[in-house]
Design an enzyme around this catalytic site. Structure first.
Site, PDB file in Angstrom:
ATOM      1  N   ASN A   1     -10.475   0.022   1.013  1.00  0.00           N
ATOM      2  CA  ASN A   1      -9.014   0.023   0.947  1.00  0.00           C
ATOM      3  C   ASN A   1      -8.596  -0.481  -0.444  1.00  0.00           C
ATOM      4  O   ASN A   1      -8.805  -1.643  -0.763  1.00  0.00           O
ATOM      5  CB  ASN A   1      -8.479  -0.888   2.063  1.00  0.00           C
ATOM      6  CG  ASN A   1      -6.970  -0.986   2.075  1.00  0.00           C
ATOM      7  OD1 ASN A   1      -6.296  -0.637   1.110  1.00  0.00           O
ATOM      8  ND2 ASN A   1      -6.443  -1.492   3.179  1.00  0.00           N
TER       9      ASN A   1
ATOM     10  N   CYS B   1       0.817  -1.225   0.000  1.00  0.00           N
ATOM     11  CA  CYS B   1       0.000   0.000   0.000  1.00  0.00           C
ATOM     12  C   CYS B   1       0.846   1.269   0.000  1.00  0.00           C
ATOM     13  O   CYS B   1       0.308   2.369  -0.129  1.00  0.00           O
ATOM     14  CB  CYS B   1      -0.948  -0.005   1.188  1.00  0.00           C
ATOM     15  SG  CYS B   1      -1.916  -1.516   1.282  1.00  0.00           S
TER      16      CYS B   1
ATOM     17  N   HIS C   1      -2.755   6.612   3.610  1.00  0.00           N
ATOM     18  CA  HIS C   1      -3.346   5.448   2.947  1.00  0.00           C
ATOM     19  C   HIS C   1      -4.713   5.194   3.581  1.00  0.00           C
ATOM     20  O   HIS C   1      -4.848   5.162   4.803  1.00  0.00           O
ATOM     21  CB  HIS C   1      -2.418   4.247   3.105  1.00  0.00           C
ATOM     22  CG  HIS C   1      -3.062   2.942   2.771  1.00  0.00           C
ATOM     23  ND1 HIS C   1      -3.774   2.748   1.607  1.00  0.00           N
ATOM     24  CD2 HIS C   1      -3.131   1.770   3.463  1.00  0.00           C
ATOM     25  CE1 HIS C   1      -4.245   1.503   1.589  1.00  0.00           C
ATOM     26  NE2 HIS C   1      -3.875   0.890   2.707  1.00  0.00           N
TER      27      HIS C   1
HETATM   28  O1  UT7 Z   1      -3.866  -1.835   3.635  1.00  0.00           O
HETATM   29  C1  UT7 Z   1      -3.077  -2.370   4.626  1.00  0.00           C
HETATM   30  C2  UT7 Z   1      -3.315  -1.737   5.905  1.00  0.00           C
HETATM   31  N1  UT7 Z   1      -4.445  -2.343   6.576  1.00  0.00           N
HETATM   32  C3  UT7 Z   1      -4.904  -1.798   7.691  1.00  0.00           C
HETATM   33  O2  UT7 Z   1      -4.414  -0.784   8.087  1.00  0.00           O
HETATM   34  C4  UT7 Z   1      -5.989  -2.503   8.473  1.00  0.00           C
HETATM   35  C5  UT7 Z   1      -5.825  -2.205   9.940  1.00  0.00           C
HETATM   36  N2  UT7 Z   1      -6.802  -2.860  10.788  1.00  0.00           N
HETATM   37  C6  UT7 Z   1      -8.091  -2.491  10.842  1.00  0.00           C
HETATM   38  O3  UT7 Z   1      -8.497  -1.582  10.156  1.00  0.00           O
HETATM   39  C7  UT7 Z   1      -9.011  -3.179  11.824  1.00  0.00           C
HETATM   40  O4  UT7 Z   1      -8.228  -3.982  12.705  1.00  0.00           O
HETATM   41  C8  UT7 Z   1     -10.104  -4.072  11.150  1.00  0.00           C
HETATM   42  C9  UT7 Z   1     -11.120  -3.175  10.483  1.00  0.00           C
HETATM   43  C10 UT7 Z   1      -9.453  -4.988  10.132  1.00  0.00           C
HETATM   44  C11 UT7 Z   1     -10.826  -4.916  12.197  1.00  0.00           C
HETATM   45  O5  UT7 Z   1     -11.385  -4.054  13.202  1.00  0.00           O
HETATM   46  P1  UT7 Z   1     -11.184  -4.419  14.739  1.00  0.00           P
HETATM   47  O6  UT7 Z   1     -11.888  -3.392  15.505  1.00  0.00           O
HETATM   48  O7  UT7 Z   1      -9.692  -4.547  14.972  1.00  0.00           O
HETATM   49  O8  UT7 Z   1     -11.938  -5.786  14.873  1.00  0.00           O
HETATM   50  P2  UT7 Z   1     -11.376  -7.207  15.350  1.00  0.00           P
HETATM   51  O9  UT7 Z   1     -10.521  -7.804  14.295  1.00  0.00           O
HETATM   52  O10 UT7 Z   1     -10.797  -7.075  16.724  1.00  0.00           O
HETATM   53  O11 UT7 Z   1     -12.714  -8.037  15.451  1.00  0.00           O
HETATM   54  C12 UT7 Z   1     -13.711  -7.699  16.431  1.00  0.00           C
HETATM   55  C13 UT7 Z   1     -14.895  -8.621  16.241  1.00  0.00           C
HETATM   56  C14 UT7 Z   1     -14.522 -10.089  16.189  1.00  0.00           C
HETATM   57  O12 UT7 Z   1     -15.554 -10.813  16.843  1.00  0.00           O
HETATM   58  P3  UT7 Z   1     -15.371 -11.293  18.385  1.00  0.00           P
HETATM   59  O13 UT7 Z   1     -14.164 -12.167  18.366  1.00  0.00           O
HETATM   60  O14 UT7 Z   1     -15.197 -10.051  19.178  1.00  0.00           O
HETATM   61  O15 UT7 Z   1     -16.658 -12.014  18.641  1.00  0.00           O
HETATM   62  C15 UT7 Z   1     -14.557 -10.413  14.710  1.00  0.00           C
HETATM   63  O16 UT7 Z   1     -14.848 -11.764  14.465  1.00  0.00           O
HETATM   64  O17 UT7 Z   1     -15.533  -8.322  15.006  1.00  0.00           O
HETATM   65  C16 UT7 Z   1     -15.695  -9.535  14.258  1.00  0.00           C
HETATM   66  N3  UT7 Z   1     -15.655  -9.207  12.849  1.00  0.00           N
HETATM   67  C17 UT7 Z   1     -16.746  -8.850  12.165  1.00  0.00           C
HETATM   68  N4  UT7 Z   1     -18.029  -8.721  12.529  1.00  0.00           N
HETATM   69  C18 UT7 Z   1     -18.901  -8.313  11.593  1.00  0.00           C
HETATM   70  C19 UT7 Z   1     -14.566  -9.159  12.012  1.00  0.00           C
HETATM   71  N5  UT7 Z   1     -14.971  -8.778  10.798  1.00  0.00           N
HETATM   72  C20 UT7 Z   1     -16.300  -8.562  10.855  1.00  0.00           C
HETATM   73  C21 UT7 Z   1     -17.262  -8.149   9.921  1.00  0.00           C
HETATM   74  N6  UT7 Z   1     -18.540  -8.041  10.342  1.00  0.00           N
HETATM   75  N7  UT7 Z   1     -16.960  -7.859   8.643  1.00  0.00           N
END
Ligand code: UT7
Length: 317
Positions: free
Chosen positions: A274, A112, A244
């Site tokens: 993204n 990215c 980004h």
């Molecule tokens: O381009 C390269 C650079 N990329 C980035 O910079 C990405 C950086 N990271 C992020 O933007 C965030 O970490 C994400 C958007 C990817 C994820 O957000 P988060 O707040 O860190 O969520 P998480 O991964 O901690 O997941 C929280 C919960 C989980 O459920 P439990 O374990 O709490 O029950 C996931 O299973 O959200 C769940 N989850 C979803 N729920 C509904 C993960 N994806 C989804 C979804 N819809 N699409």
């Protein structure tokens, strides 16, 4: 020697795909996606290839710049989702745009951060070019490496391309930083070639989002402060910061940690999701269309991504 960006162009495929449409594919919701990421729509290719998007974006930029094909000496395409491993997208693009045969053309992959690696590389190559202009394109078809059964990744990404035309300029300073921390943990990974050991085909993006989030909120302020120090400027002297576009929460976090004005940080992740190396030029394109980029505007761009690769630049429009 400085670099002046003369014009920008962009292309996205088809119609916007809503969060509700994604919720018909995987167990997610508009509420989760908007509150956790800020994303509302993204675009996915059906029939269009990476080179088709790149071509439309590049042509748009050349027209906006008023630059003829025969004046271009360098053409770089930043992508990690090319149509083929070989030949490159840049190769096909040169022929379709009718650029001279001895134009320096190649694809580069710095995840990215790739578009910003492209600007710096083009700047170096222009020094040795007999023609005045470079075309730098960020073009991605991420839909080809997404697992549409994995809600933790498929809702985040989108396809798109954007391009800039640039020229060397003594009166337009260009500051650049770049590097790579390495990602031994494989927190953001896309195999590409068939991995016999993992028996993994087709290749899809895997991400442990929280690890990448932590890297992003650390590296962006580091880059901004490094560039300001190089240029002898303060954040208040900068008109726009373009990070980004991965997650609006990353940008909000950085605004808070730098005690910055939120309106200084351009955000359009809500429209495209993204788009990896297309995200920064897509943001520049939207800013240009919204008349935010004026002659003399000072802009900082910061890219970060897989391999915990990062790059940033400060330029005057
Ligand atoms: O381009 C390269 C650079 N990329 C980035 O910079 C990405 C950086 N990271 C992020 O933007 C965030 O970490 C994400 C958007 C990817 C994820 O957000 P988060 O707040 O860190 O969520 P998480 O991964 O901690 O997941 C929280 C919960 C989980 O459920 P439990 O374990 O709490 O029950 C996931 O299973 O959200 C769940 N989850 C979803 N729920 C509904 C993960 N994806 C989804 C979804 N819809 N699409």
């Amino acid at each position: 020697m400085g670099l002046r960006l003369l014009a920008v162009g962009a292309a996205v495929p088809g119609q916007p795909v809503s969060n509700d449409a994604m919720a018909a594919l995987v167990d997610t919701s508009d509420k989760w996606i908007t509150t956790r990421t800020g994303i509302r729509t993204r675009y996915f290719c059906r029939d269009e290839k990476n080179a088709d998007l790149a071509y439309r974006a590049a042509l748009d930029a050349l027209i906006h710049a008023g630059v003829a094909a025969e004046q271009v000496g360098v053409l770089l395409v930043s992508t990690f989702t090319p149509d083929h491993m070989s030949p490159t997208v840049a190769c096909e693009l040169r022929a379709r745009l009718g650029l001279p045969e001895d134009t320096v053309v190649f694809d580069l992959n710095a995840a990215c951060a790739g578009f910003l690696y492209g600007l710096q590389t083009a700047r170096q190559l222009l020094l040795a070019s007999s023609r005045p202009y470079a075309l730098i394109v960020g073009s991605e078809t991420l839909s080809r490496v997404l697992d549409f059964g994995d809600r933790s990744t498929c809702v985040l990404f989108g396809d798109g391309a954007a391009a800039v035309v640039a020229e060397l300029a003594t009166d337009s300073p260009f500051y650049w930083l770049g590097g790579s921390r390495g990602d031994a943990g494989g927190f953001l990974y896309c195999g590409g070639l068939w991995d016999k050991a993992k028996d993994e085909a087709p290749s899809v993006v895997h991400m442990q989002g929280q690890e990448v989030f932590r890297f992003a909120v650390e590296i962006i302020p580091y880059c901004i402060e490094g560039l300001l120090q190089k240029a002898g400027l303060q954040l208040a002297d900068i008109d726009y910061v373009v990070c980004h576009q991965a997650n609006v929460r990353i940008i909000q976090h950085v605004v808070k940690s730098l005690h910055a004005r939120p309106e200084q940080f351009f955000v359009n992740v809500q429209r495209y999701g993204n788009t990896s190396s297309a995200s920064i030029p897509l943001a520049l394109n939207d800013m240009w269309r919204q008349h935010k980029l004026k002659p003399g505007s000072r802009v900082i761009c910061v890219g970060f991504g897989a391999g915990f690769t990062w790059a940033a630049c400060l330029f005057t429009w």
